[in-house]
Scaffold this motif. Structure first.
Motif, PDB file in Angstrom:
ATOM      1  N   VAL A  58      -3.037 -12.444  13.285  1.00 54.22           N
ATOM      2  CA  VAL A  58      -4.102 -13.223  12.657  1.00 54.22           C
ATOM      3  C   VAL A  58      -4.635 -14.205  13.702  1.00 54.22           C
ATOM      4  O   VAL A  58      -3.869 -14.808  14.448  1.00 54.22           O
ATOM      5  N   THR A  59      -5.954 -14.344  13.754  1.00 55.50           N
ATOM      6  CA  THR A  59      -6.590 -15.283  14.686  1.00 55.50           C
ATOM      7  C   THR A  59      -7.554 -16.183  13.914  1.00 55.50           C
ATOM      8  O   THR A  59      -7.948 -15.872  12.790  1.00 55.50           O
ATOM      9  N   ALA A  60      -7.968 -17.260  14.549  1.00 56.29           N
ATOM     10  CA  ALA A  60      -8.904 -18.196  13.916  1.00 56.29           C
ATOM     11  C   ALA A  60     -10.340 -17.686  13.949  1.00 56.29           C
ATOM     12  O   ALA A  60     -11.218 -18.283  13.335  1.00 56.29           O
ATOM     13  N   SER A  61     -10.597 -16.580  14.607  1.00 56.07           N
ATOM     14  CA  SER A  61     -11.975 -16.098  14.751  1.00 56.07           C
ATOM     15  C   SER A  61     -12.396 -15.083  13.686  1.00 56.07           C
ATOM     16  O   SER A  61     -13.526 -14.596  13.723  1.00 56.07           O
ATOM     17  N   HIS A  62     -11.521 -14.780  12.725  1.00 58.03           N
ATOM     18  CA  HIS A  62     -11.863 -13.815  11.672  1.00 58.03           C
ATOM     19  C   HIS A  62     -11.592 -14.397  10.297  1.00 58.03           C
ATOM     20  O   HIS A  62     -10.786 -15.315  10.139  1.00 58.03           O
ATOM     21  N   ARG A  63     -12.245 -13.803   9.290  1.00 54.60           N
ATOM     22  CA  ARG A  63     -11.943 -14.090   7.888  1.00 54.60           C
ATOM     23  C   ARG A  63     -10.998 -12.997   7.393  1.00 54.60           C
ATOM     24  O   ARG A  63     -11.126 -11.844   7.774  1.00 54.60           O
ATOM     25  N   TYR A  64     -10.055 -13.388   6.533  1.00 59.57           N
ATOM     26  CA  TYR A  64      -9.025 -12.466   6.050  1.00 59.57           C
ATOM     27  C   TYR A  64      -8.975 -12.453   4.532  1.00 59.57           C
ATOM     28  O   TYR A  64      -9.367 -13.409   3.878  1.00 59.57           O
ATOM     29  N   LYS A 163      -8.705  -7.942   7.513  1.00 61.66           N
ATOM     30  CA  LYS A 163      -9.949  -8.698   7.745  1.00 61.66           C
ATOM     31  C   LYS A 163     -10.954  -8.389   6.648  1.00 61.66           C
ATOM     32  O   LYS A 163     -11.021  -7.270   6.146  1.00 61.66           O
ATOM     33  N   VAL A 164     -11.765  -9.378   6.303  1.00 58.62           N
ATOM     34  CA  VAL A 164     -12.844  -9.181   5.333  1.00 58.62           C
ATOM     35  C   VAL A 164     -13.804  -8.136   5.916  1.00 58.62           C
ATOM     36  O   VAL A 164     -14.159  -8.192   7.093  1.00 58.62           O
ATOM     37  N   GLY A 165     -14.186  -7.166   5.094  1.00 59.10           N
ATOM     38  CA  GLY A 165     -15.127  -6.133   5.519  1.00 59.10           C
ATOM     39  C   GLY A 165     -14.481  -4.923   6.165  1.00 59.10           C
ATOM     40  O   GLY A 165     -15.151  -3.958   6.484  1.00 59.10           O
ATOM     41  N   GLU A 166     -13.156  -4.972   6.368  1.00 60.20           N
ATOM     42  CA  GLU A 166     -12.442  -3.828   6.918  1.00 60.20           C
ATOM     43  C   GLU A 166     -11.446  -3.319   5.882  1.00 60.20           C
ATOM     44  O   GLU A 166     -11.120  -4.008   4.923  1.00 60.20           O
ATOM     45  N   GLN A 167     -10.943  -2.124   6.095  1.00 58.98           N
ATOM     46  CA  GLN A 167      -9.977  -1.541   5.168  1.00 58.98           C
ATOM     47  C   GLN A 167      -8.664  -2.301   5.254  1.00 58.98           C
ATOM     48  O   GLN A 167      -8.189  -2.641   6.342  1.00 58.98           O
ATOM     49  N   ASP A 168      -8.052  -2.581   4.073  1.00 56.33           N
ATOM     50  CA  ASP A 168      -6.776  -3.281   4.029  1.00 56.33           C
ATOM     51  C   ASP A 168      -5.681  -2.400   4.611  1.00 56.33           C
ATOM     52  O   ASP A 168      -5.735  -1.175   4.529  1.00 56.33           O
TER      53      ASP A 168
END
Length: 169
Positions: A58-64, A163-168
């Motif tokens: 997990v990074t600070a540059s993405h929404r999860y 990530k939001v917008g990607e497959q879980d």
């Protein structure tokens, strides 16, 4: 009198070594509670991994997207539901993932904890009061939704779905 600024790096190193020992042997079955108590006493967030993640860190540059249940954690390790969960099994109306971006509109302890996780991982985040809501009460007492008393240590049961917008994962 101890200077916490000088002691904190030493304690952090010690806690990492204790964590390594705990992973190696079941002989240390009582250490997790002691480890968590020591860490929260020194204002450290502890990530207790339940299911290993197979995705990227997990990074600070993405929404999860995440599934979360929040508890109030007592000094003896017992926990009380706060009334906030995204899981139907834990009292939510339906399974409804919570979206977040580390460092954006979150308590410090949440951000510190999730940045130690991977996508697909499920863990318990033990967050000391000072890295949670501190002396502020949150919510409504007496059954009015969720409730977090002032100076509460928090326990988040969190699963990072992806990530939001990607497959879980």
């Amino acid at each position: 009198r101890f200077d916490q600024r000088r002691i904190s790096p030493v304690i952090s190193s010690l806690l990492l070594e204790i964590e390594k020992i705990m992973r190696c042997s079941s002989v240390f079955s009582l250490l997790p509670l002691a480890f968590i108590g020591i860490a929260t006493a020194f204002n450290e967030v502890v990530v207790e991994k339940k299911i290993a993640g197979t995705g990227p860190e997990v990074t600070a540059s993405h929404r999860y997207r995440s599934m979360v249940t929040l508890y109030i954690e007592k000094a003896d390790g017992s926990r009380t539901p706060s009334g906030w969960s995204t899981r139907k099994i834990d009292g939510a109306q339906a399974d409804e993932p919570f979206e977040f971006q580390p460092g954006k509109n979150l308590i410090v302890g949440w951000t510190e904890g999730v940045l130690k996780m991977r996508e697909g991982e499920r863990a318990l985040l033990h967050v000391p009061s000072d890295k949670g809501y501190g002396g502020r009460a949150m919510g409504q007492p007496n059954g009015g939704g969720f409730w977090i008393p002032p100076n509460s240590d928090l326990l988040f049961d969190i699963e990072i779905l992806g990530k939001v917008g990607e497959q879980d994962l």
